[in-house]
Write a protein that holds these residues in place. Structure first.
Motif, mmCIF file in Angstrom:
data_model
loop_
_atom_site.group_PDB
_atom_site.id
_atom_site.type_symbol
_atom_site.label_atom_id
_atom_site.label_comp_id
_atom_site.label_asym_id
_atom_site.label_seq_id
_atom_site.Cartn_x
_atom_site.Cartn_y
_atom_site.Cartn_z
ATOM 1 N N THR A 148 -28.074 11.817 -44.242
ATOM 2 C CA THR A 148 -27.169 12.125 -45.348
ATOM 3 C C THR A 148 -27.077 10.926 -46.284
ATOM 4 O O THR A 148 -27.525 9.828 -45.954
ATOM 5 C CB THR A 148 -25.749 12.445 -44.836
ATOM 6 N N GLY A 149 -26.451 11.142 -47.442
ATOM 7 C CA GLY A 149 -26.130 10.026 -48.327
ATOM 8 C C GLY A 149 -27.184 9.703 -49.367
ATOM 9 O O GLY A 149 -27.308 8.548 -49.776
ATOM 10 N N ALA A 150 -27.939 10.707 -49.825
ATOM 11 C CA ALA A 150 -28.925 10.459 -50.880
ATOM 12 C C ALA A 150 -28.236 9.915 -52.131
ATOM 13 O O ALA A 150 -27.188 10.413 -52.540
ATOM 14 C CB ALA A 150 -29.671 11.750 -51.213
ATOM 15 N N VAL A 151 -28.837 8.902 -52.732
ATOM 16 C CA VAL A 151 -28.269 8.236 -53.898
ATOM 17 C C VAL A 151 -29.103 8.572 -55.127
ATOM 18 O O VAL A 151 -30.343 8.482 -55.096
ATOM 19 C CB VAL A 151 -28.223 6.708 -53.687
ATOM 20 N N VAL A 152 -28.435 8.958 -56.204
ATOM 21 C CA VAL A 152 -29.119 9.302 -57.453
ATOM 22 C C VAL A 152 -29.960 8.105 -57.921
ATOM 23 O O VAL A 152 -29.501 6.963 -57.917
ATOM 24 C CB VAL A 152 -28.099 9.679 -58.541
ATOM 25 N N ILE A 178 -17.529 8.285 -53.041
ATOM 26 C CA ILE A 178 -18.985 8.322 -53.167
ATOM 27 C C ILE A 178 -19.469 9.610 -53.819
ATOM 28 O O ILE A 178 -20.580 9.657 -54.358
ATOM 29 C CB ILE A 178 -19.687 8.111 -51.808
ATOM 30 N N ASP A 179 -18.634 10.628 -53.785
ATOM 31 C CA ASP A 179 -18.997 11.927 -54.363
ATOM 32 C C ASP A 179 -18.497 12.067 -55.793
ATOM 33 O O ASP A 179 -19.244 11.930 -56.772
ATOM 34 C CB ASP A 179 -18.426 13.035 -53.468
ATOM 35 N N SER A 180 -17.203 12.324 -55.926
ATOM 36 C CA SER A 180 -16.662 12.739 -57.224
ATOM 37 C C SER A 180 -16.651 11.615 -58.247
ATOM 38 O O SER A 180 -16.657 11.877 -59.450
ATOM 39 C CB SER A 180 -15.256 13.310 -57.050
ATOM 40 N N GLU A 224 -23.415 3.249 -59.738
ATOM 41 C CA GLU A 224 -22.015 2.871 -59.825
ATOM 42 C C GLU A 224 -21.559 2.222 -58.516
ATOM 43 O O GLU A 224 -21.745 2.791 -57.432
ATOM 44 C CB GLU A 224 -21.163 4.111 -60.102
ATOM 45 N N PRO A 225 -20.965 1.031 -58.570
ATOM 46 C CA PRO A 225 -20.482 0.376 -57.344
ATOM 47 C C PRO A 225 -19.398 1.215 -56.665
ATOM 48 O O PRO A 225 -18.532 1.799 -57.324
ATOM 49 C CB PRO A 225 -19.910 -0.957 -57.853
ATOM 50 N N PHE A 256 -19.333 19.362 -52.860
ATOM 51 C CA PHE A 256 -19.556 18.135 -53.634
ATOM 52 C C PHE A 256 -19.106 18.335 -55.080
ATOM 53 O O PHE A 256 -19.669 19.142 -55.810
ATOM 54 C CB PHE A 256 -21.030 17.727 -53.606
ATOM 55 N N THR A 257 -18.102 17.579 -55.461
ATOM 56 C CA THR A 257 -17.666 17.584 -56.861
ATOM 57 C C THR A 257 -18.802 17.144 -57.767
ATOM 58 O O THR A 257 -18.959 17.648 -58.887
ATOM 59 C CB THR A 257 -16.447 16.668 -57.022
#
Length: 543
Positions: A489-493, A139-141, A14-15, A191-192
């Protein structure tokens, strides 16, 4: 009934919206913030599709403005845990029988709802309830939760397509059943997306779930349930309860139908849960799946060949975004003496520019830590450091809990590489630096590897490729997610499946198919087309 083999939409990340001044998303988010600010939200439990309220109402407030009331949630008791389990078991058969494409459609719709009409609402709930700034909430929820839903559908489809080979006259096939019983999802405040992923990933594979979120994340948890209900999730598939942890555990871990736990939280709590399950193992119908991501004491190792600006940027972002309340946050750094003076100057410059305050002011980089308990724990580390001759306060060190739980980004320099802030998880905006002699680089690698019991994330900053490869190999067990020339930090699915080992958890990699395998129990079916009609084999024949 009609049948088909359906192709899942190929997911893309998701952008991330930027929320620049004048943008439509910024205005939408401001309105959503005002909406939450303007009412006291009523937050019931959701059991079997019904809203459940009790006599015990607990207040929800922003960590950065703890005098303001966002709403009230209703705390349950042991009886509500039992009701949630009963609802999950009652819904189990119908949910497990539902066609895969129908289950998938629910979660794909939930992703689109968050990407569209619910985006501002879920971000605003996270900003206010958990004190995340607009970008950290986005970036989270929004983005990460959307990615979890879309990519997990895709990974589930890949799992279902994996089938064994056949042989002449035989058709072998494998089905992936949900676990026998219910799954318990125990989710954290920070993290939501994790709060949304832990129950939905298990449910996606046909399981029904009892979900207990952290009390400090309940406002955004309510929004997640609103989304799932609008997406068409059947009653009882995910049951959301607000019950004290030991009360919930006493019921759940003694129930014969307990089939697994999906957990993110502290190492101490996870180890206690593991021990409890072990002691009760004779009570269960099957061996429960235990999946957990716990603490971290995440490192940044800097080599002489590193770029100073890149290191300073990685440390400030990695240590202080969301006030260091990420299990992956940069918490300890090892910096060569030859680079430290330059890095120190650059970090002080960056930290001096960081604004601290509430999330509604979009210019604030630093917001509040989650609650008074966290505030007292973190500031106790800072106070002790101020009194210790082995520690220098390089930056920050001040705090104020009057209006909100605000702590300055704090950098400590220690002469002792095993000082407690180099070893213990703090979960706050505190970075501890050990400055080493560059000639002792080999020894410092071993120090990094042995100082902490955790092994969640870590990074190396270097331009020397031989050094990068050496560190990558020698620290292979020190981090489940390892970063080269980047913050940890900041791992992306779909890009960096997340999880660590040692005291950091079971490393079942949220955001990948590896995690979803934990929520199925495979059954192999062999069908023989022409069955033998006599017991004998050719070798028995006489010559």
């Amino acid at each position: 009934m009609s049948f088909g083999i359906f192709n899942i939409p190929v997911p893309t990340n998701e952008p991330v919206k930027e929320y620049r001044p004048g943008s439509s998303e910024r205005e939408d988010l401001k309105r959503a913030l005002q909406d939450f600010r303007g009412v006291e939200t009523d937050i019931p439990m959701y059991i079997g599709g019904q809203e459940v309220r009790t006599e015990r109402k607990l207040r929800v407030s922003p960590p950065h403005d703890h005098q303001h009331t966002l709403g009230y949630f209703y705390e349950g008791e042991a009886e509500h845990v039992k009701q949630a389990i009963d609802a999950a078991l009652q819904a189990k058969q119908s949910w497990a029988k539902l066609s895969w494409e129908s289950r998938a459609g629910i979660f794909l719709k939930a992703a689109d709802l968050i990407a569209g009409p619910y985006r501002a609402r879920i971000n605003a709930a996270t900003m206010l309830g958990q004190s995340k700034n607009a970008y950290q909430a986005e970036i989270d929820s929004a983005c990460e939760l959307i990615d979890f839903l879309r990519f997990n559908v895709y990974f589930a489809d890949e799992i279902y397509r994996q089938q064994p080979n056949a042989s002449p006259g035989v058709w072998n096939r494998q089905e992936y059943r949900p676990l026998e019983g219910f799954v318990f999802a125990l989710t954290p405040f920070n993290f939501t997306a994790i709060a949304g992923n832990l129950p939905t990933s298990a449910a996606m594979m046909g399981n029904t779930v009892v979900w207990k979120p952290a009390y400090t994340q309940i406002l955004s948890a309510k929004v997640i349930m609103e989304v799932l209900q609008e997406a068409g999730l059947p009653d009882g598939v995910i049951n959301l309860i607000y019950v004290d942890g030991p009360v919930a555990g006493e019921v759940i871990f003694n129930h014969p139908d307990f089939a697994g736990i999906h957990f993110t939280g502290s190492t101490a709590v996870f180890q206690k849960i593991w021990a409890t399950i072990g002691n009760n193992i004779h009570k269960y119908k099957s061996y429960p799946r235990i999946v957990g991501e716990t603490g971290g004491k995440d490192f940044v190792l800097v080599h002489e060949s590193a770029n100073v600006d890149e290191v300073a940027t990685g440390l400030v972002r990695g240590a202080f975004e969301f006030q260091g309340q990420k299990c992956s946050a940069a918490s300890r750094a090892y910096i060569p003496a030859t680079l430290w003076p330059q890095i120190e100057v650059k970090m002080k410059e960056f930290i001096g520019e960081l604004k601290i305050g509430g999330t509604e002011d979009f210019s604030n980089f630093i917001n509040a830590v989650i609650d008074e308990r966290a505030f007292k724990k973190i500031t106790a580390y800072i106070d002790e450091a101020k009194q210790n001759n082995e520690v220098e306060i390089v930056a920050g060190g001040n705090y104020d809990g009057t209006k909100g739980y605000f702590i300055e980004p704090t950098v400590l320099r220690v002469s002792n590489p095993t000082y407690r802030t180099m070893c213990e998880e703090i979960f706050g905006p505190v970075l501890t630096v050990c400055v080493y002699d560059p000639t002792e680089f080999e020894a410092i690698i071993q120090t990094v590897n042995s100082t902490s019991p955790y092994a969640l994330t870590g990074s190396i900053f270097a331009r020397d490729r031989y050094i990068i490869e050496e560190v990558t190999q020698k620290l292979q067990n020190a981090a489940g997610n390892f970063y080269i020339n980047d913050k940890p930090t900041g791992a992306v699915v779909g890009q960096q499946p997340f999880g660590g080992a040692r005291a950091s958890g079971t490393n079942d990699k949220a955001g990948s198919a590896l995690n979803l395998y934990r929520w199925v129990s495979a059954r192999t079916i062999k069908e023989t087309f022409v069955s033998p009609k006599h017991y004998g084999y050719p070798f028995l024949q006489e010559e």
